[in-house]
Scaffold this active site. Structure first.
Site, PDB file in Angstrom:
ATOM      1  N   GLN A 102      31.949  52.704 134.242  1.00 51.48           N
ATOM      2  CA  GLN A 102      33.226  53.397 134.458  1.00 51.48           C
ATOM      3  C   GLN A 102      34.328  52.369 134.687  1.00 51.48           C
ATOM      4  OE1 GLN A 102      32.418  56.963 137.312  1.00 51.48           O
ATOM      5  NE2 GLN A 102      30.691  55.578 137.463  1.00 51.48           N
ATOM      6  N   HIS A 120      35.359  54.750 130.631  1.00 50.38           N
ATOM      7  CA  HIS A 120      36.763  55.015 130.953  1.00 50.38           C
ATOM      8  C   HIS A 120      37.700  54.026 130.251  1.00 50.38           C
ATOM      9  CE1 HIS A 120      35.551  57.388 134.812  1.00 50.38           C
ATOM     10  NE2 HIS A 120      35.533  58.134 133.739  1.00 50.38           N
ATOM     11  N   CYS A 128      50.118  50.914 121.463  1.00 52.68           N
ATOM     12  CA  CYS A 128      51.476  51.449 121.359  1.00 52.68           C
ATOM     13  C   CYS A 128      51.385  52.964 121.183  1.00 52.68           C
ATOM     14  CB  CYS A 128      52.203  50.817 120.182  1.00 52.68           C
ATOM     15  SG  CYS A 128      53.766  51.654 119.838  1.00 52.68           S
ATOM     16  N   THR A 189      28.776  53.467 142.389  1.00 54.90           N
ATOM     17  CA  THR A 189      29.669  54.577 142.040  1.00 54.90           C
ATOM     18  C   THR A 189      29.525  55.693 143.060  1.00 54.90           C
ATOM     19  OG1 THR A 189      30.266  56.248 140.385  1.00 54.90           O
ATOM     20  CG2 THR A 189      27.967  55.516 140.368  1.00 54.90           C
TER      21      THR A 189
HETATM   22  P1  OAD Z   1      34.737  54.798 143.723  1.00 57.75           P
HETATM   23  O1  OAD Z   1      35.801  53.952 144.301  1.00 57.75           O
HETATM   24  O2  OAD Z   1      34.905  56.259 143.746  1.00 57.75           O
HETATM   25  O3  OAD Z   1      33.350  54.495 144.471  1.00 57.75           O
HETATM   26  C1  OAD Z   1      32.904  53.183 144.707  1.00 57.75           C
HETATM   27  C2  OAD Z   1      31.477  53.251 145.211  1.00 57.75           C
HETATM   28  O4  OAD Z   1      31.011  51.926 145.351  1.00 57.75           O
HETATM   29  C3  OAD Z   1      31.294  53.946 146.575  1.00 57.75           C
HETATM   30  O5  OAD Z   1      30.186  54.819 146.509  1.00 57.75           O
HETATM   31  C4  OAD Z   1      31.041  52.773 147.534  1.00 57.75           C
HETATM   32  O6  OAD Z   1      30.158  53.135 148.588  1.00 57.75           O
HETATM   33  C5  OAD Z   1      30.386  51.773 146.612  1.00 57.75           C
HETATM   34  N1  OAD Z   1      30.589  50.354 146.971  1.00 57.75           N
HETATM   35  C6  OAD Z   1      31.697  49.751 147.473  1.00 57.75           C
HETATM   36  N2  OAD Z   1      31.496  48.428 147.581  1.00 57.75           N
HETATM   37  C7  OAD Z   1      30.240  48.183 147.127  1.00 57.75           C
HETATM   38  C8  OAD Z   1      29.448  46.999 146.966  1.00 57.75           C
HETATM   39  N3  OAD Z   1      29.901  45.779 147.274  1.00 57.75           N
HETATM   40  N4  OAD Z   1      28.204  47.149 146.464  1.00 57.75           N
HETATM   41  C9  OAD Z   1      27.705  48.370 146.141  1.00 57.75           C
HETATM   42  N5  OAD Z   1      28.403  49.515 146.275  1.00 57.75           N
HETATM   43  C10 OAD Z   1      29.653  49.414 146.750  1.00 57.75           C
HETATM   44  O7  OAD Z   1      34.488  54.236 142.244  1.00 57.75           O
HETATM   45  P2  OAD Z   1      33.837  54.964 140.994  1.00 57.75           P
HETATM   46  O8  OAD Z   1      32.703  55.825 141.381  1.00 57.75           O
HETATM   47  O9  OAD Z   1      33.618  53.916 139.963  1.00 57.75           O
HETATM   48  O10 OAD Z   1      38.436  56.735 136.942  1.00 57.75           O
HETATM   49  O11 OAD Z   1      35.038  55.872 140.515  1.00 57.75           O
HETATM   50  C11 OAD Z   1      34.893  56.658 139.381  1.00 57.75           C
HETATM   51  C12 OAD Z   1      36.219  56.800 138.697  1.00 57.75           C
HETATM   52  O12 OAD Z   1      37.207  57.280 139.595  1.00 57.75           O
HETATM   53  C13 OAD Z   1      36.837  55.504 138.211  1.00 57.75           C
HETATM   54  O13 OAD Z   1      36.302  55.053 136.982  1.00 57.75           O
HETATM   55  C14 OAD Z   1      38.278  55.848 138.070  1.00 57.75           C
HETATM   56  C15 OAD Z   1      38.445  56.553 139.388  1.00 57.75           C
HETATM   57  O14 OAD Z   1      39.483  57.416 139.510  1.00 57.75           O
HETATM   58  C16 OAD Z   1      39.546  56.719 136.218  1.00 57.75           C
HETATM   59  O15 OAD Z   1      40.451  55.951 136.439  1.00 57.75           O
HETATM   60  C17 OAD Z   1      39.552  57.720 135.095  1.00 57.75           C
END
Ligand code: OAD
Length: 251
Positions: A102, A120, A128, A189
């Site tokens: 993602q 994503h 553009c 995630t």
């Molecule tokens: P999130 O920011 O929602 O979640 C991050 C996850 O990583 C959480 O579950 C944390 O506990 C975990 N985390 C943080 N630091 C960590 C580390 N050092 N090691 C392991 N885990 C860790 O991010 P995503 O799930 O990627 O979409 O978010 C999904 C989507 O929401 C993104 O791609 C983006 C966002 O809005 C778009 O922009 C369309």
């Protein structure tokens, strides 16, 4: 954690087709903030005001000035951490076949993984909005925002904004990879954004083992994941690949 590492190492060595789904937690140790939780981007920015396609269309200069410029500065300087390097090692060993990410930072490819589905989109390219011309983000002049193409159209990063569709070929490739894998690693995630959050469910329903690596429990942890390895992605993957190398050397 040690027991889980050993268990995951054995599961991965047995695996014939492992796939990883990664999220923002993967790149935190590279200096890229996550979206949710403490220190997350959405703590400072309302995603509906800065990351929704309607917000971009309404006021691209504002979105460029506040969010995209900051992201550019962070991503330009980020380098793969031990978590990216660990997944590259798993591909080299023939264990990991595909990464569905993602993340838009390109760090998996920089670490050496060759089959990466960018669910994503990516931040490396701009498109553009008028003539569809593509330009590398590093080559774009951002002294004036929003940056414009020679035709006068506005550049938009090739990332998926809220309100935009996942490209059908990405969705299809991800669903195929998930239904064909026997082990799915779900790393960093929060599994809160659809349709990405359904990918582990597809894997599980097709009979795969689902192993989560995260600092916290997620909506997947109770019923979808077989087990969760608690910890930072970089630390866990470094220890895990060392354990896999040790087990393989003793075989
Ligand atoms: P999130 O920011 O929602 O979640 C991050 C996850 O990583 C959480 O579950 C944390 O506990 C975990 N985390 C943080 N630091 C960590 C580390 N050092 N090691 C392991 N885990 C860790 O991010 P995503 O799930 O990627 O979409 O978010 C999904 C989507 O929401 C993104 O791609 C983006 C966002 O809005 C778009 O922009 C369309």
């Amino acid at each position: 954690m040690k027991d889980f590492i050993h268990r995951a190492a054995e599961d991965l060595i047995r695996s014939k087709n492992a796939v990883a789904l990664t999220g923002a937690g993967m790149s935190v140790e590279s200096g890229i903030p996550p979206f949710r939780g403490k220190g997350g981007l959405w703590e400072r920015f309302d995603p509906m005001e800065y990351a929704h396609i309607d917000a971009f269309m309404k006021n691209p200069a504002k979105v460029w000035d506040v969010l995209i410029k900051e992201m550019k500065g962070i991503i330009d300087n980020a380098r793969p951490n031990d978590a990216h390097k660990g997944l590259a090692r798993l591909e080299k060993l023939g264990i990991l076949k595909t990464i569905i990410t993602q993340n838009v930072d390109g760090l998996h490819q920089m670490a050496g993984n060759t089959d990466v589905v960018e669910f994503h989109g990516n931040f490396a390219w701009q498109r553009c909005m008028k003539c569809n011309n593509r330009c590398e983000t590093t080559k774009i002049d951002i002294r004036q925002t929003p940056p414009r193409c020679e035709c006068g159209g506005i550049y938009k990063p090739e990332c998926i904004f809220f309100g935009e569709m996942i490209p059908p070929q990405c969705l299809q490739r991800s669903e195929m990879a998930a239904s064909a894998c026997d082990t799915m690693l779900v790393i960093g995630t929060s599994a809160g954004v659809q349709p990405a959050a359904s990918i582990p469910l597809i894997a599980k329903q097709a009979g795969a083992k689902v192993i989560e690596i995260n600092l916290e429990k997620t909506p997947l942890s109770k019923e979808i994941s077989d087990y969760i390895i608690p910890g930072k992605a970089g630390e866990v993957l470094k220890t895990l690949t060392i354990e896999i190398d040790r087990l393989l050397a003793n075989k």
